[in-house]
Design a protein around this motif. Structure first.
Motif, PDB file in Angstrom:
ATOM      1  N   VAL A 233       0.848  -1.198   0.000  1.00  0.00           N
ATOM      2  CA  VAL A 233       0.000   0.000   0.000  1.00  0.00           C
ATOM      3  C   VAL A 233       0.883   1.249   0.000  1.00  0.00           C
ATOM      4  O   VAL A 233       0.673   2.180  -0.782  1.00  0.00           O
ATOM      5  CB  VAL A 233      -0.943  -0.005   1.229  1.00  0.00           C
ATOM      6  CG1 VAL A 233      -1.701   1.304   1.342  1.00  0.00           C
ATOM      7  CG2 VAL A 233      -1.914  -1.172   1.139  1.00  0.00           C
ATOM      8  N   GLY A 234       1.912   1.260   0.855  1.00  0.00           N
ATOM      9  CA  GLY A 234       2.829   2.388   0.903  1.00  0.00           C
ATOM     10  C   GLY A 234       3.520   2.604  -0.432  1.00  0.00           C
ATOM     11  O   GLY A 234       3.606   3.734  -0.930  1.00  0.00           O
ATOM     12  N   ALA A 235       3.989   1.516  -1.039  1.00  0.00           N
ATOM     13  CA  ALA A 235       4.716   1.607  -2.305  1.00  0.00           C
ATOM     14  C   ALA A 235       3.842   2.198  -3.404  1.00  0.00           C
ATOM     15  O   ALA A 235       4.274   3.089  -4.152  1.00  0.00           O
ATOM     16  CB  ALA A 235       5.224   0.230  -2.705  1.00  0.00           C
ATOM     17  N   ILE A 236       2.597   1.723  -3.489  1.00  0.00           N
ATOM     18  CA  ILE A 236       1.698   2.206  -4.543  1.00  0.00           C
ATOM     19  C   ILE A 236       1.384   3.689  -4.334  1.00  0.00           C
ATOM     20  O   ILE A 236       1.439   4.487  -5.273  1.00  0.00           O
ATOM     21  CB  ILE A 236       0.402   1.355  -4.575  1.00  0.00           C
ATOM     22  CG1 ILE A 236       0.741  -0.066  -5.065  1.00  0.00           C
ATOM     23  CG2 ILE A 236      -0.646   1.983  -5.479  1.00  0.00           C
ATOM     24  CD1 ILE A 236      -0.365  -1.077  -4.885  1.00  0.00           C
ATOM     25  N   CYS A 237       1.105   4.080  -3.079  1.00  0.00           N
ATOM     26  CA  CYS A 237       0.818   5.490  -2.790  1.00  0.00           C
ATOM     27  C   CYS A 237       2.032   6.356  -3.138  1.00  0.00           C
ATOM     28  O   CYS A 237       1.893   7.459  -3.659  1.00  0.00           O
ATOM     29  CB  CYS A 237       0.441   5.684  -1.323  1.00  0.00           C
ATOM     30  SG  CYS A 237      -1.147   4.948  -0.913  1.00  0.00           S
ATOM     31  N   GLY A 238       3.229   5.843  -2.837  1.00  0.00           N
ATOM     32  CA  GLY A 238       4.445   6.595  -3.131  1.00  0.00           C
ATOM     33  C   GLY A 238       4.609   6.857  -4.612  1.00  0.00           C
ATOM     34  O   GLY A 238       4.906   7.991  -5.033  1.00  0.00           O
ATOM     35  N   VAL A 239       4.417   5.832  -5.429  1.00  0.00           N
ATOM     36  CA  VAL A 239       4.543   5.993  -6.886  1.00  0.00           C
ATOM     37  C   VAL A 239       3.516   7.011  -7.382  1.00  0.00           C
ATOM     38  O   VAL A 239       3.837   7.924  -8.158  1.00  0.00           O
ATOM     39  CB  VAL A 239       4.354   4.641  -7.613  1.00  0.00           C
ATOM     40  CG1 VAL A 239       4.276   4.850  -9.118  1.00  0.00           C
ATOM     41  CG2 VAL A 239       5.492   3.688  -7.276  1.00  0.00           C
ATOM     42  N   ALA A 240       2.279   6.872  -6.913  1.00  0.00           N
ATOM     43  CA  ALA A 240       1.205   7.770  -7.357  1.00  0.00           C
ATOM     44  C   ALA A 240       1.508   9.212  -6.962  1.00  0.00           C
ATOM     45  O   ALA A 240       1.373  10.130  -7.783  1.00  0.00           O
ATOM     46  CB  ALA A 240      -0.126   7.317  -6.752  1.00  0.00           C
ATOM     47  N   ALA A 241       1.963   9.417  -5.732  1.00  0.00           N
ATOM     48  CA  ALA A 241       2.257  10.773  -5.261  1.00  0.00           C
ATOM     49  C   ALA A 241       3.367  11.401  -6.108  1.00  0.00           C
ATOM     50  O   ALA A 241       3.300  12.572  -6.473  1.00  0.00           O
ATOM     51  CB  ALA A 241       2.658  10.735  -3.787  1.00  0.00           C
ATOM     52  N   GLY A 242       4.377  10.619  -6.439  1.00  0.00           N
ATOM     53  CA  GLY A 242       5.475  11.115  -7.271  1.00  0.00           C
ATOM     54  C   GLY A 242       5.000  11.556  -8.642  1.00  0.00           C
ATOM     55  O   GLY A 242       5.480  12.542  -9.204  1.00  0.00           O
ATOM     56  N   MET A 243       4.029  10.820  -9.188  1.00  0.00           N
ATOM     57  CA  MET A 243       3.503  11.184 -10.511  1.00  0.00           C
ATOM     58  C   MET A 243       2.776  12.519 -10.463  1.00  0.00           C
ATOM     59  O   MET A 243       2.872  13.326 -11.380  1.00  0.00           O
ATOM     60  CB  MET A 243       2.563  10.090 -11.019  1.00  0.00           C
ATOM     61  CG  MET A 243       3.291   8.831 -11.421  1.00  0.00           C
ATOM     62  SD  MET A 243       2.166   7.505 -11.916  1.00  0.00           S
ATOM     63  CE  MET A 243       1.859   7.948 -13.625  1.00  0.00           C
ATOM     64  N   LEU A 244       2.042  12.756  -9.384  1.00  0.00           N
ATOM     65  CA  LEU A 244       1.311  14.017  -9.247  1.00  0.00           C
ATOM     66  C   LEU A 244       2.271  15.195  -9.209  1.00  0.00           C
ATOM     67  O   LEU A 244       2.068  16.210  -9.856  1.00  0.00           O
ATOM     68  CB  LEU A 244       0.468  14.008  -7.963  1.00  0.00           C
ATOM     69  CG  LEU A 244      -0.716  13.051  -7.967  1.00  0.00           C
ATOM     70  CD1 LEU A 244      -1.419  13.079  -6.617  1.00  0.00           C
ATOM     71  CD2 LEU A 244      -1.688  13.417  -9.084  1.00  0.00           C
TER      72      LEU A 244
END
Lengths: 237, 105
Positions: free
Chosen positions: A212-223
């Protein structure tokens, strides 16, 4: 264009040199996994096979430990969830496997552990033959080393005193690897969000907090990347 | 536990793990990915490795789910040394020494 053998040799030397500091923290962990295999309700011979067949320390440890305490299904689920981050590694590595021979595309991913991923992702844009040599050298160091270490743990037991707390070393090493890889703003945001969300979600069942942390991290970086691009565009406009 | 059951369990997890590692490499390697996705994939390393670091320290199996001061201090020092020196051995030494010192205090 053929790659000169000198450059290939250089890639191999670099891979060995880069692998060694990352291999150090795996040494106590290999012993821990070896001891857990012997103590497991699983026959030791089969437990040993987790090293070549699964080749992922945390998942091996969870599997051989949990089959004794939880149901087999729960143990399998937890091991698979722990390894699910490899799907993200696979996606991130895919561009580096463009223009690679078929054998490497099928054989290489078997070694896509955290360390091999962290070491070779900065080389993803290298010449395919150079990348292949670098990747397979790291893969050899870690797979041979890991099988050897877990075997030592099985034979000699817990020879490393628990009081030394060497189990903490891999966390220090991965923290260092993260910091050294922070070359762009989105990477910083991804790391901070990934770490924070994982911390909050750590109690989720089947160790899914990491994912969950990893997926949120990738998504946040894209934003961040997108808004940063917009900003630079408006500045130049 | 019977050898057959154990073999089945280990073989199954091994197969699923391989599929997770190889799947997207095999399906995506020859494709040209949309730029948004390529950009997103560059964040996989920092995001996953940072989350992995936390999951290694904040072990959910421990009775105390939190992170001890010694663990936190070791990580903070390690990050600072990694940033300054770009040297993994120096990072390891600094992080472990900090951790051990605080534990011994």
């Amino acid at each position: 264009m053929t790659t000169s053998s000198e450059k290939l040799k250089e890639a191999r030397r670099a891979a060995v040199k880069d692998s060694l500091p990352i291999f150090l923290p795996a040494i106590p962990f290999g012993f821990i996994v070896g001891v857990a295999i012997v103590e497991s309700v699983m026959p030791s011979g089969v437990g040993f096979l987790t090293s070549p067949l699964i080749f992922a320390g945390a998942a091996q440890l969870a599997l051989v430990t949990l089959v004794g305490t939880a149901s087999a299904a729960a143990a399998v689920t937890t091991a698979v969830v722990i390894n699910a981050r490899h799907v993200m590694y696979s996606a991130a590595m895919a561009p580096a496997f463009k223009g690679q021979p078929r054998w490497f595309r099928w054989f290489g991913p078997a070694f896509l552990i955290d360390q091999v991923f962290a070491l070779s992702i900065p080389h993803a844009d290298d010449d395919p033959a150079i990348f292949r040599r670098y990747y397979m050298t790291c893969a050899s160091v870690f797979s041979i080393g890991w099988i050897f270490l877990t075997s030592l743990g099985m034979v000699f037991g817990a020879v490393i005193p628990e009081a030394w707390q060497l189990g903490y070393a891999p966390a220090v090493m991965f923290a260092g690897l993260v910091v050294m890889g922070l070359d762009r703003r989105p990477a910083v945001v991804s790391a901070v969000v990934g770490a924070s969300v994982c911390f909050v979600a750590i109690g989720l069942p089947n160790r899914s907090g990491l994912l969950v942390g990893a997926i949120c991290g990738v998504a946040a970086g894209m934003l961040v990347r997108e808004s940063a691009d917009e900003k630079s565009e408006s500045v130049t406009a | 536990m019977s050898t057959t059951t154990a073999l089945f369990i280990v073989g199954f997890v091994g197969l699923v793990t391989y599929a997770m590692r190889a799947g997207l490499i095999l399906t995506l390697a020859d494709r040209t990915l949309p730029p948004t996705l390529t950009r997103g994939l560059r964040n996989v390393a920092p995001a996953v490795l940072a989350a992995l670091t936390v999951s290694l320290v904040a072990d959910p199996d421990q009775a105390n789910r939190g992170v001890s001061f010694a663990e936190l201090a070791g990580i903070v020092v390690a990050c600072a040394v990694a940033w300054r020196t770009r040297n993994l051995i120096a990072t390891l030494v600094a992080g472990m020494l900090t951790f051990w010192l605080i534990l011994a205090m």
